[in-house]
Design a protein around this motif. Structure first.
Motif, PDB file in Angstrom:
ATOM      1  N   GLY A 256     -12.651   9.895  14.829  1.00 25.52           N
ATOM      2  CA  GLY A 256     -13.032  10.996  13.947  1.00 25.52           C
ATOM      3  C   GLY A 256     -13.848  10.523  12.762  1.00 25.52           C
ATOM      4  N   ARG A 257     -14.352  11.482  12.039  1.00 23.55           N
ATOM      5  CA  ARG A 257     -15.171  11.171  10.876  1.00 23.55           C
ATOM      6  C   ARG A 257     -14.300  10.681   9.721  1.00 23.55           C
ATOM      7  NH1 ARG A 257     -19.552  15.777   9.797  1.00 23.55           N
ATOM      8  NH2 ARG A 257     -20.347  14.024   8.589  1.00 23.55           N
ATOM      9  N   PRO A 258     -14.816   9.773   8.906  1.00 20.19           N
ATOM     10  CA  PRO A 258     -14.036   9.283   7.764  1.00 20.19           C
ATOM     11  C   PRO A 258     -13.657  10.420   6.822  1.00 20.19           C
ATOM     12  CG  PRO A 258     -15.956   7.904   8.143  1.00 20.19           C
ATOM     13  CD  PRO A 258     -16.128   9.112   9.015  1.00 20.19           C
ATOM     14  N   PRO A 259     -12.444  10.400   6.292  1.00 18.37           N
ATOM     15  CA  PRO A 259     -12.024  11.464   5.366  1.00 18.37           C
ATOM     16  C   PRO A 259     -12.680  11.288   4.002  1.00 18.37           C
ATOM     17  CG  PRO A 259     -10.327   9.813   5.526  1.00 18.37           C
ATOM     18  CD  PRO A 259     -11.397   9.409   6.516  1.00 18.37           C
ATOM     19  N   GLU A 260     -12.570  12.307   3.188  1.00 17.63           N
ATOM     20  CA  GLU A 260     -13.139  12.250   1.840  1.00 17.63           C
ATOM     21  C   GLU A 260     -12.230  11.494   0.871  1.00 17.63           C
ATOM     22  OE1 GLU A 260     -14.012  16.184   0.582  1.00 17.63           O
ATOM     23  OE2 GLU A 260     -15.576  16.519   2.097  1.00 17.63           O
ATOM     24  N   THR A 261     -10.984  11.318   1.230  1.00 16.04           N
ATOM     25  CA  THR A 261     -10.051  10.594   0.368  1.00 16.04           C
ATOM     26  C   THR A 261      -9.574   9.336   1.089  1.00 16.04           C
ATOM     27  OG1 THR A 261      -8.195  11.899   1.225  1.00 16.04           O
ATOM     28  CG2 THR A 261      -9.274  12.685  -0.796  1.00 16.04           C
ATOM     29  N   PRO A 262      -9.238   8.269   0.379  1.00 16.12           N
ATOM     30  CA  PRO A 262      -8.765   7.034   1.021  1.00 16.12           C
ATOM     31  C   PRO A 262      -7.462   7.259   1.777  1.00 16.12           C
ATOM     32  CG  PRO A 262      -9.382   6.638  -1.265  1.00 16.12           C
ATOM     33  CD  PRO A 262      -9.378   8.118  -1.081  1.00 16.12           C
ATOM     34  N   ARG A 263      -7.282   6.486   2.845  1.00 17.73           N
ATOM     35  CA  ARG A 263      -6.049   6.532   3.623  1.00 17.73           C
ATOM     36  C   ARG A 263      -5.398   5.153   3.660  1.00 17.73           C
ATOM     37  NH1 ARG A 263      -7.715   9.571   9.170  1.00 17.73           N
ATOM     38  NH2 ARG A 263      -9.374   7.990   9.092  1.00 17.73           N
ATOM     39  N   GLU A 264      -4.108   5.156   3.982  1.00 20.11           N
ATOM     40  CA  GLU A 264      -3.345   3.915   3.946  1.00 20.11           C
ATOM     41  C   GLU A 264      -2.242   3.957   5.006  1.00 20.11           C
ATOM     42  OE1 GLU A 264      -2.369   1.591   0.052  1.00 20.11           O
ATOM     43  OE2 GLU A 264      -0.718   2.972   0.423  1.00 20.11           O
ATOM     44  N   TRP A 265      -2.031   2.802   5.683  1.00 16.72           N
ATOM     45  CA  TRP A 265      -0.975   2.689   6.688  1.00 16.72           C
ATOM     46  C   TRP A 265      -0.188   1.406   6.438  1.00 16.72           C
ATOM     47  CZ3 TRP A 265      -6.105   3.688   7.753  1.00 16.72           C
ATOM     48  CH2 TRP A 265      -6.403   4.965   8.242  1.00 16.72           C
ATOM     49  N   CYS A 266       1.098   1.444   6.783  1.00 20.85           N
ATOM     50  CA  CYS A 266       1.966   0.278   6.636  1.00 20.85           C
ATOM     51  C   CYS A 266       2.615  -0.055   7.982  1.00 20.85           C
ATOM     52  CB  CYS A 266       3.056   0.540   5.600  1.00 20.85           C
ATOM     53  SG  CYS A 266       2.446   0.895   3.934  1.00 20.85           S
ATOM     54  N   HIS A 267       2.699  -1.345   8.301  1.00 14.90           N
ATOM     55  CA  HIS A 267       3.272  -1.790   9.570  1.00 14.90           C
ATOM     56  C   HIS A 267       4.169  -2.994   9.325  1.00 14.90           C
ATOM     57  CE1 HIS A 267       0.250   0.750  11.603  1.00 14.90           C
ATOM     58  NE2 HIS A 267      -0.626   0.219  10.753  1.00 14.90           N
ATOM     59  N   ASP A 268       5.266  -3.068  10.091  1.00 13.36           N
ATOM     60  CA  ASP A 268       6.165  -4.209  10.044  1.00 13.36           C
ATOM     61  C   ASP A 268       5.740  -5.262  11.054  1.00 13.36           C
ATOM     62  OD1 ASP A 268       8.156  -4.285   8.093  1.00 13.36           O
ATOM     63  OD2 ASP A 268       9.325  -2.717   9.080  1.00 13.36           O
ATOM     64  N   LEU A 269       5.713  -6.533  10.596  1.00 13.04           N
ATOM     65  CA  LEU A 269       5.383  -7.649  11.476  1.00 13.04           C
ATOM     66  C   LEU A 269       6.407  -8.763  11.276  1.00 13.04           C
ATOM     67  CD1 LEU A 269       1.549  -7.951  10.691  1.00 13.04           C
ATOM     68  CD2 LEU A 269       2.577  -6.682  12.588  1.00 13.04           C
ATOM     69  N   ASP A 270       6.470  -9.686  12.230  1.00 12.28           N
ATOM     70  CA  ASP A 270       7.243 -10.914  12.089  1.00 12.28           C
ATOM     71  C   ASP A 270       6.266 -12.081  12.061  1.00 12.28           C
ATOM     72  OD1 ASP A 270       9.892  -9.888  12.053  1.00 12.28           O
ATOM     73  OD2 ASP A 270       9.743  -9.514  14.210  1.00 12.28           O
ATOM     74  N   TYR A 271       6.442 -12.970  11.078  1.00 12.43           N
ATOM     75  CA  TYR A 271       5.476 -14.054  10.893  1.00 12.43           C
ATOM     76  C   TYR A 271       6.204 -15.290  10.407  1.00 12.43           C
ATOM     77  CZ  TYR A 271       1.861 -16.772   8.472  1.00 12.43           C
ATOM     78  OH  TYR A 271       1.047 -17.783   8.015  1.00 12.43           O
ATOM     79  N   GLN A 272       5.769 -16.458  10.879  1.00 12.49           N
ATOM     80  CA  GLN A 272       6.341 -17.725  10.428  1.00 12.49           C
ATOM     81  C   GLN A 272       5.222 -18.648   9.970  1.00 12.49           C
ATOM     82  OE1 GLN A 272       8.778 -19.749  13.279  1.00 12.49           O
ATOM     83  NE2 GLN A 272       9.317 -21.418  11.869  1.00 12.49           N
ATOM     84  N   ALA A 273       5.177 -18.891   8.665  1.00 12.50           N
ATOM     85  CA  ALA A 273       4.188 -19.818   8.126  1.00 12.50           C
ATOM     86  C   ALA A 273       4.616 -21.249   8.421  1.00 12.50           C
ATOM     87  CB  ALA A 273       4.038 -19.603   6.625  1.00 12.50           C
ATOM     88  N   GLY A 274       3.694 -22.189   8.216  1.00 20.27           N
ATOM     89  CA  GLY A 274       3.987 -23.578   8.505  1.00 20.27           C
ATOM     90  C   GLY A 274       5.111 -24.145   7.667  1.00 20.27           C
ATOM     91  N   SER A 275       5.260 -23.673   6.411  1.00 22.76           N
ATOM     92  CA  SER A 275       6.307 -24.190   5.525  1.00 22.76           C
ATOM     93  C   SER A 275       7.601 -23.389   5.609  1.00 22.76           C
ATOM     94  CB  SER A 275       5.804 -24.187   4.074  1.00 22.76           C
ATOM     95  OG  SER A 275       5.490 -22.866   3.654  1.00 22.76           O
ATOM     96  N   TRP A 276       7.638 -22.378   6.485  1.00 22.44           N
ATOM     97  CA  TRP A 276       8.834 -21.563   6.642  1.00 22.44           C
ATOM     98  C   TRP A 276       9.620 -22.066   7.844  1.00 22.44           C
ATOM     99  CZ3 TRP A 276       6.606 -15.874   6.269  1.00 22.44           C
ATOM    100  CH2 TRP A 276       6.021 -15.708   4.998  1.00 22.44           C
ATOM    101  N   GLU A 277      10.931 -22.154   7.690  1.00 24.25           N
ATOM    102  CA  GLU A 277      11.753 -22.562   8.823  1.00 24.25           C
ATOM    103  C   GLU A 277      11.986 -21.404   9.794  1.00 24.25           C
ATOM    104  OE1 GLU A 277      15.201 -24.249   7.100  1.00 24.25           O
ATOM    105  OE2 GLU A 277      14.178 -26.056   6.390  1.00 24.25           O
ATOM    106  N   PRO A 278      12.494 -20.248   9.327  1.00 20.77           N
ATOM    107  CA  PRO A 278      12.610 -19.129  10.267  1.00 20.77           C
ATOM    108  C   PRO A 278      11.440 -18.165  10.087  1.00 20.77           C
ATOM    109  CG  PRO A 278      13.945 -18.681   8.341  1.00 20.77           C
ATOM    110  CD  PRO A 278      13.216 -19.985   8.070  1.00 20.77           C
ATOM    111  N   PRO A 279      11.157 -17.313  11.088  1.00 24.66           N
ATOM    112  CA  PRO A 279      10.189 -16.230  10.881  1.00 24.66           C
ATOM    113  C   PRO A 279      10.738 -15.243   9.846  1.00 24.66           C
ATOM    114  CG  PRO A 279      10.625 -16.590  13.213  1.00 24.66           C
ATOM    115  CD  PRO A 279      11.653 -17.373  12.462  1.00 24.66           C
ATOM    116  N   ARG A 280       9.841 -14.601   9.126  1.00 24.02           N
ATOM    117  CA  ARG A 280      10.261 -13.645   8.106  1.00 24.02           C
ATOM    118  C   ARG A 280       9.555 -12.312   8.314  1.00 24.02           C
ATOM    119  NH1 ARG A 280      10.581 -18.523   4.935  1.00 24.02           N
ATOM    120  NH2 ARG A 280      12.635 -18.644   3.941  1.00 24.02           N
ATOM    121  N   ARG A 281      10.135 -11.316   7.691  1.00 27.99           N
ATOM    122  CA  ARG A 281       9.548  -9.976   7.762  1.00 27.99           C
ATOM    123  C   ARG A 281       8.316  -9.906   6.883  1.00 27.99           C
ATOM    124  NH1 ARG A 281      11.989  -4.345   5.223  1.00 27.99           N
ATOM    125  NH2 ARG A 281      10.342  -2.959   6.050  1.00 27.99           N
ATOM    126  N   VAL A 282       7.209  -9.433   7.460  1.00 22.35           N
ATOM    127  CA  VAL A 282       5.964  -9.260   6.726  1.00 22.35           C
ATOM    128  C   VAL A 282       5.507  -7.811   6.902  1.00 22.35           C
ATOM    129  CG1 VAL A 282       3.512  -9.884   6.631  1.00 22.35           C
ATOM    130  CG2 VAL A 282       5.244 -11.670   6.879  1.00 22.35           C
TER     131      VAL A 282
END
Length: 435
Positions: A256-282
């Motif tokens: 669809g065409r871009p709206p006239e006002t900004p939009r925003e979405w949020c999503h849950d991910l699991d991620y493990q950085a190199g310095s992290w021991e367990p994966p964490r919620r991102v």
């Protein structure tokens, strides 16, 4: 005089004097620790931030009354502490045991304000308290021990950490570090220790605290330390290739065409950085702006429960961080925060760092006293006040000072008539903390 009323009501000066270790010979003491502490804190709160300013104010009768332990006309006959005396006070407070006590005094002021003015910035027993941690580079003009030229700041600085409660505006902690310290250096030990002190002072459990962090503090050591103490946290993550790869499926513009006002979405991910021991919620935040072709994305890391804190709620909580940055800006502008102890004579770099740590905590204490008075002012005025406006329009007023029949009379100028009759009784009605 108003600030002295607030200090006396809080009981913080008496508590500090009871717990500080004074190495002086009692038979040769002319100025108590309490009178010296009042002198330093009140001068800084009123904008006199240099110890040399003590000599300028030495003959002012109102300053003698505000800082002295004595009553009646005795303060008018006493000499005020000199610059050299206050310098020795800073040295005394910089000893390890005393330094910890000074920090406790700052926490006591914040807890007193929580309990005395709950209707100004409400915090019920069940409301989680959010602790904001941020860096505050403090420029120095000289070669103070531990200060280093920092290319990012473009100046010779100390790298300090400031802990505040954004929703209330209270400053609860400060940690001085060398100018070349990394963003998260010492944070893994300092933050849990500060949370523990707040738990003891406010009689709250660990699940009633949350720590909000900037991107520089979401390293493995800091998050590991918070996880080990079961402390809830949320903080910004720096983008990298792995995170952008995880986010790629969500970075497509909807049909669809871009709206006239900004939009925003949020999503849950699991991620493990190199310095992290367990994966964490991102939490991935995708933003679509009307004038950009591609959506923007940034990331938050948290250990908050997915059930109690869905992604949108995590984002809303993080965005309140702007209040903490505003309060720190007011701290710098109202108190002209600077650290000036140098390594003269036999002082080592560690001695200079300890003295400047004391200067930092005393400046935060001065801010906290001033802020507590502002809360009383806002309660009676019904609208907001800046610290600068409070000091210039309410605290600094013209007065006529007379002594007659062993009575001291202070006749205030017209500018004080509007607020002083309500402000002083309001401060006196505040409940002091129990010992």
């Amino acid at each position: 005089m108003i600030l002295r009323e607030a200090l006396d009501n809080s009981g913080v000066i008496g508590a500090l004097e009871d717990h500080l270790i004074d190495p002086r010979d009692p038979l040769r003491v002319r100025h108590s620790l309490a009178s010296q502490l009042r002198t330093v804190v009140l001068q800084r709160a009123m904008g006199w931030g240099d110890l040399n300013d003590t000599d300028v104010l030495g003959h002012d009768p109102l300053w003698r009354l505000a800082c002295s332990d004595a009553r009646s006309l005795v303060p008018l006959e006493e000499a005020r502490p000199s610059q050299a005396t206050l310098s020795r006070l800073i040295t005394c407070l910089s000893q390890p045991d005393n330094l910890d006590t000074v920090h406790e005094g700052l926490l006591r002021l914040a807890i007193w304000r929580f309990n005395s003015l709950p209707d100004v910035t409400p915090y019920t027993a069940n409301t989680p308290m959010t602790l904001d941690i941020d860096g505050l580079p403090i420029e120095v003009f000289g070669h103070q021990g531990g200060s280093v030229y920092n290319g990012y700041a473009g100046a010779r600085i100390y790298s300090t950490l400031i802990a505040s409660i954004a929703e209330t505006g209270d400053m609860v902690g400060g940690l001085l570090r060398e100018g070349n310290a990394g963003p998260a250096e010492n944070a893994d030990t300092w933050i849990p220790h500060l949370v523990q002190r707040l738990m003891e002072g406010t009689h709250r459990d660990v699940d009633q605290f949350r720590v909000r962090l900037d991107a520089g503090f979401t390293d493995g050591e800091t998050l590991r330390a918070l996880d080990s103490k079961d402390i809830a946290y949320l903080g910004r993550l720096k983008s990298n290739k792995t995170l952008l790869t995880l986010a790629a499926p969500y970075l497509k513009r909807p049909p669809g065409r871009p709206p006239e006002t900004p939009r925003e979405w949020c999503h849950d991910l699991d991620y493990q950085a190199g310095s992290w021991e367990p994966p964490r919620r991102v939490v991935l935040i995708v933003q679509e702006k009307t004038d950009d072709l591609l959506p923007h994305a940034f990331f938050l890391v948290t250990n908050l429960s997915r059930y109690d804190y869905p992604p949108e709620k995590v984002l809303a909580l993080y965005r309140k961080r702007g209040k903490a940055e505003a309060h720190m800006g007011e701290l710098k502008s109202a108190l002209d925060l600077h650290l000036s102890s140098t390594d003269r004579g036999h002082l080592t770099v560690q001695d200079v760092m300890a003295r400047n740590q004391v200067n930092l905590l005393l400046s935060l204490t001065a801010y906290q006293v001033l802020y507590s008075v502002r809360c009383v002012m806002e309660r009676h005025a019904g609208h907001g006040w800046s610290l600068m406006k409070l000091r210039e329009q309410v605290l600094k007023v013209a007065a006529m000072f007379t002594v007659k029949a062993r009575q001291i009379r202070v006749r205030l100028g017209v500018a004080a008539n509007k607020w002083w009759p309500r402000l002083l009784p309001g401060i006196r009605r505040l409940q002091p903390l129990p010992d």
